[in-house]
Design a protein around this motif. Structure first.
Motif, PDB file in Angstrom:
ATOM      1  N   LEU A   1       0.853  -1.183   0.000  1.00 60.18           N
ATOM      2  CA  LEU A   1       0.000   0.000   0.000  1.00 60.18           C
ATOM      3  C   LEU A   1       0.896   1.243   0.000  1.00 60.18           C
ATOM      4  N   PRO A   2       0.352   2.403  -0.318  1.00 61.54           N
ATOM      5  CA  PRO A   2       1.174   3.619  -0.282  1.00 61.54           C
ATOM      6  C   PRO A   2       1.800   3.891   1.077  1.00 61.54           C
ATOM      7  N   ILE A   3       1.163   3.404   2.159  1.00 62.07           N
ATOM      8  CA  ILE A   3       1.686   3.662   3.501  1.00 62.07           C
ATOM      9  C   ILE A   3       2.612   2.553   3.990  1.00 62.07           C
ATOM     10  N   GLY A   4       2.790   1.501   3.191  1.00 61.60           N
ATOM     11  CA  GLY A   4       3.673   0.416   3.610  1.00 61.60           C
ATOM     12  C   GLY A   4       3.162  -0.930   3.144  1.00 61.60           C
ATOM     13  N   GLY A   5       3.629  -1.982   3.815  1.00 61.51           N
ATOM     14  CA  GLY A   5       3.230  -3.329   3.452  1.00 61.51           C
ATOM     15  C   GLY A   5       2.454  -4.000   4.571  1.00 61.51           C
ATOM     16  N   VAL A   6       1.601  -4.949   4.199  1.00 61.21           N
ATOM     17  CA  VAL A   6       0.811  -5.698   5.166  1.00 61.21           C
ATOM     18  C   VAL A   6       0.955  -7.182   4.860  1.00 61.21           C
ATOM     19  N   ALA A   7       1.477  -7.943   5.818  1.00 59.17           N
ATOM     20  CA  ALA A   7       1.564  -9.394   5.681  1.00 59.17           C
ATOM     21  C   ALA A   7       0.335 -10.011   6.331  1.00 59.17           C
ATOM     22  N   SER A   8      -0.440 -10.741   5.549  1.00 60.09           N
ATOM     23  CA  SER A   8      -1.685 -11.326   6.054  1.00 60.09           C
ATOM     24  C   SER A   8      -1.410 -12.685   6.696  1.00 60.09           C
ATOM     25  N   LEU A   9      -0.842 -12.654   7.902  1.00 58.38           N
ATOM     26  CA  LEU A   9      -0.616 -13.877   8.651  1.00 58.38           C
ATOM     27  C   LEU A   9      -1.952 -14.438   9.113  1.00 58.38           C
ATOM     28  N   GLU A  10      -2.058 -15.756   9.156  1.00 60.42           N
ATOM     29  CA  GLU A  10      -3.291 -16.374   9.646  1.00 60.42           C
ATOM     30  C   GLU A  10      -3.589 -15.911  11.067  1.00 60.42           C
ATOM     31  N   LYS A  11      -2.548 -15.751  11.858  1.00 60.88           N
ATOM     32  CA  LYS A  11      -2.675 -15.256  13.227  1.00 60.88           C
ATOM     33  C   LYS A  11      -1.275 -14.995  13.749  1.00 60.88           C
ATOM     34  N   MET A  12      -1.186 -14.313  14.876  1.00 57.90           N
ATOM     35  CA  MET A  12       0.100 -14.156  15.547  1.00 57.90           C
ATOM     36  C   MET A  12       0.245 -15.280  16.567  1.00 57.90           C
ATOM     37  N   PRO A  13       1.459 -15.814  16.753  1.00 51.93           N
ATOM     38  CA  PRO A  13       1.634 -16.860  17.759  1.00 51.93           C
ATOM     39  C   PRO A  13       1.246 -16.348  19.137  1.00 51.93           C
ATOM     40  N   GLU A  14       0.673 -17.220  19.944  1.00 51.39           N
ATOM     41  CA  GLU A  14       0.257 -16.805  21.285  1.00 51.39           C
ATOM     42  C   GLU A  14       1.348 -17.047  22.322  1.00 51.39           C
ATOM     43  N   LYS A  15       2.310 -17.908  22.006  1.00 48.38           N
ATOM     44  CA  LYS A  15       3.413 -18.122  22.945  1.00 48.38           C
ATOM     45  C   LYS A  15       4.343 -16.914  22.885  1.00 48.38           C
ATOM     46  N   PRO A  16       4.696 -16.343  24.041  1.00 46.42           N
ATOM     47  CA  PRO A  16       5.497 -15.107  24.055  1.00 46.42           C
ATOM     48  C   PRO A  16       6.799 -15.208  23.275  1.00 46.42           C
ATOM     49  N   LYS A  17       7.534 -16.312  23.419  1.00 47.95           N
ATOM     50  CA  LYS A  17       8.815 -16.445  22.729  1.00 47.95           C
ATOM     51  C   LYS A  17       8.622 -16.427  21.213  1.00 47.95           C
ATOM     52  N   GLN A  18       7.597 -17.128  20.744  1.00 41.81           N
ATOM     53  CA  GLN A  18       7.340 -17.183  19.307  1.00 41.81           C
ATOM     54  C   GLN A  18       6.924 -15.822  18.776  1.00 41.81           C
ATOM     55  N   GLU A  19       6.021 -15.131  19.495  1.00 44.51           N
ATOM     56  CA  GLU A  19       5.595 -13.810  19.050  1.00 44.51           C
ATOM     57  C   GLU A  19       6.765 -12.834  19.037  1.00 44.51           C
ATOM     58  N   LEU A  20       7.640 -12.941  20.033  1.00 45.34           N
ATOM     59  CA  LEU A  20       8.805 -12.057  20.109  1.00 45.34           C
ATOM     60  C   LEU A  20       9.694 -12.233  18.876  1.00 45.34           C
ATOM     61  N   LEU A  21       9.942 -13.476  18.494  1.00 48.53           N
ATOM     62  CA  LEU A  21      10.806 -13.735  17.351  1.00 48.53           C
ATOM     63  C   LEU A  21      10.154 -13.302  16.040  1.00 48.53           C
ATOM     64  N   VAL A  22       8.843 -13.536  15.905  1.00 48.78           N
ATOM     65  CA  VAL A  22       8.136 -13.127  14.689  1.00 48.78           C
ATOM     66  C   VAL A  22       8.134 -11.601  14.577  1.00 48.78           C
ATOM     67  N   ALA A  23       7.892 -10.915  15.694  1.00 45.78           N
ATOM     68  CA  ALA A  23       7.846  -9.450  15.685  1.00 45.78           C
ATOM     69  C   ALA A  23       9.207  -8.845  15.376  1.00 45.78           C
ATOM     70  N   LEU A  24      10.277  -9.466  15.878  1.00 44.09           N
ATOM     71  CA  LEU A  24      11.620  -8.927  15.669  1.00 44.09           C
ATOM     72  C   LEU A  24      12.164  -9.234  14.276  1.00 44.09           C
ATOM     73  N   ALA A  25      11.612 -10.247  13.635  1.00 42.75           N
ATOM     74  CA  ALA A  25      12.163 -10.701  12.352  1.00 42.75           C
ATOM     75  C   ALA A  25      12.096  -9.626  11.278  1.00 42.75           C
ATOM     76  N   GLY A  26      10.986  -8.872  11.234  1.00 41.98           N
ATOM     77  CA  GLY A  26      10.844  -7.828  10.214  1.00 41.98           C
ATOM     78  C   GLY A  26      11.882  -6.736  10.348  1.00 41.98           C
ATOM     79  N   PRO A  27      11.963  -6.053  11.508  1.00 39.99           N
ATOM     80  CA  PRO A  27      13.000  -5.023  11.678  1.00 39.99           C
ATOM     81  C   PRO A  27      14.420  -5.568  11.533  1.00 39.99           C
ATOM     82  N   ALA A  28      14.616  -6.843  11.895  1.00 43.10           N
ATOM     83  CA  ALA A  28      15.950  -7.439  11.765  1.00 43.10           C
ATOM     84  C   ALA A  28      16.388  -7.454  10.300  1.00 43.10           C
ATOM     85  N   VAL A  29      15.440  -7.664   9.396  1.00 46.57           N
ATOM     86  CA  VAL A  29      15.760  -7.636   7.964  1.00 46.57           C
ATOM     87  C   VAL A  29      16.261  -6.248   7.568  1.00 46.57           C
TER      88      VAL A  29
END
Length: 359
Positions: free
Chosen positions: A80-108
């Motif tokens: 979109l003009p304001i950025g990108g949207v990844a349509s994940l089925e859902k976010m992981p509910e386990k804290p460690k998994q969500e932390l890694l998924v959330a950090l993966a984008g900025p890490a790139v």
């Protein structure tokens, strides 16, 4: 997403670009022409925007591919003009998994910026007066490095729907649980959003837009997590409707219109001896009337591809699917036969009743 152009697939994930993205490119071209740029400078400015959005796609792929490691698929990434949207089925509910998924984008973006920093020479000798005002062949990659750093900093804001909000929620969830962690992260995000709006009135109106985006994103995330918590442990059987109107495949459009006018149903399940054969929405019915198909069997105007739930399915999963698909209703089956229907309104009523019983 409607009105999007399919650019292909990367790692099995569909990459789409919304038609409004063309408006951004047009605005960039118009701005360059207004300032007297020639064709090569205009094309370079457009190329820079495309390069930035390539970085955005890689950012979203970081989220998507990390989520895939935890069994969570991504249907598409939309630009979109304001950025990108990844349509994940859902976010992981386990804290460690969500932390890694959330950090993966900025890490790139960190990796992209670091690689550019390694290959680019020093800025010494680069003219500073119009460094950020005009894109040239000399500063193209430097500005791309700068944008990636900005993307990291922007996503580090501890507020939904930015990655920083999800990182904060994941860290808090290790000790407080997901629901309480979401409340704290969402409240902090909304306070931050109000601050952005306030500052925006005095300095930069764009901050008002960011503030509104953050405020409603945080509010929405908090509500959804609370709703899912209410639904945890409940089955679709508990939230489905058993009093509903069905149509037979041989019923005519005229008969369907009669049932539409007599009751409160806007959508109908088409079933034959307990077996679901399709669904019929009000808009499909109105279109059939406009096409003068009053005596046509509904089997010829219905949708035959039907997503169903089983009575034993989790109610929280049905809620998530309804939120994602925006479908008006789904049939619910028991032993392969129609047992009820479920929609977002009925699940919301179930949540309100559960909430009232807890107070």
């Amino acid at each position: 997403m409607k009105w999007s152009l399919n650019l292909g697939r990367i790692a099995g994930i569909k990459i789409l670009v919304h038609w409004t993205f063309a408006l951004l490119l047009g605005w960039v071209a118009f701005t360059e022409v207004q300032r007297g740029s020639d064709l090569s400078a205009t094309l370079l400015a457009i190329g820079f925007i495309l390069a930035v959005f390539c970085c955005v796609v890689l950012h979203e792929l970081g989220h998507a591919l990390t989520a895939r490691n935890y069994g969570i698929n991504t249907k598409m990434i939309t630009l979109l003009p304001i950025g990108g949207v990844a349509s994940l089925e859902k976010m992981p509910e386990k804290p460690k998994q969500e932390l890694l998924v959330a950090l993966a984008g900025p890490a790139v973006n960190v990796v992209i910026a670091f690689l550019l920093w390694l290959v680019l020479p020093s800025l010494q000798g680069m003219p500073a007066d119009d460094f950020f005002l005009r894109i040239t062949a000399d500063n193209f990659l430097y500005l791309l490095l700068f944008v990636n750093v900005v993307l990291v900093l922007f996503n580090a804001i501890p507020a939904f729907p930015m990655d920083g909000g999800r990182v904060l929620r994941a860290l808090l969830a290790f000790k407080l649980g997901r629901v309480r962690a979401t409340q704290i992260a969402a409240n902090l995000g909304q306070l931050l959003a109000i601050f952005f709006v306030f500052i925006g009135f005095f300095y930069n109106p764009f901050l008002i837009l960011i503030g509104a985006f953050v405020f409603f994103g945080a509010y929405s995330e908090n509500i959804i997590v609370q709703h899912l918590d209410f639904l945890r442990g409940h089955s679709v059987r508990e939230g489905m409707m058993t009093n509903y109107v069905t149509l037979a495949p041989t019923d005519t459009v005229r008969e369907a219109v009669g049932k539409l006018l007599m009751g409160s149903e806007h959508e109908f399940i088409i079933e034959e001896e307990g077996r679901v054969t399709g669904t019929l929405t009000r808009s499909q019915l109105i279109q059939a009337v406009k096409d003068e198909q009053m005596e046509t069997p509904v089997a010829r105007v219905m949708s035959s591809e039907v997503r169903t739930f089983n009575v034993q399915d989790k109610l929280s999963e049905a809620y998530t699917e309804l939120q994602k698909s925006r479908a008006p209703l789904y049939p619910v089956l028991e032993n392969g036969r129609l047992a009820g229907v479920i929609n977002t309104d009925n699940i919301n009523e179930f949540i309100m009743i559960k909430s009232a019983l807890m107070h």
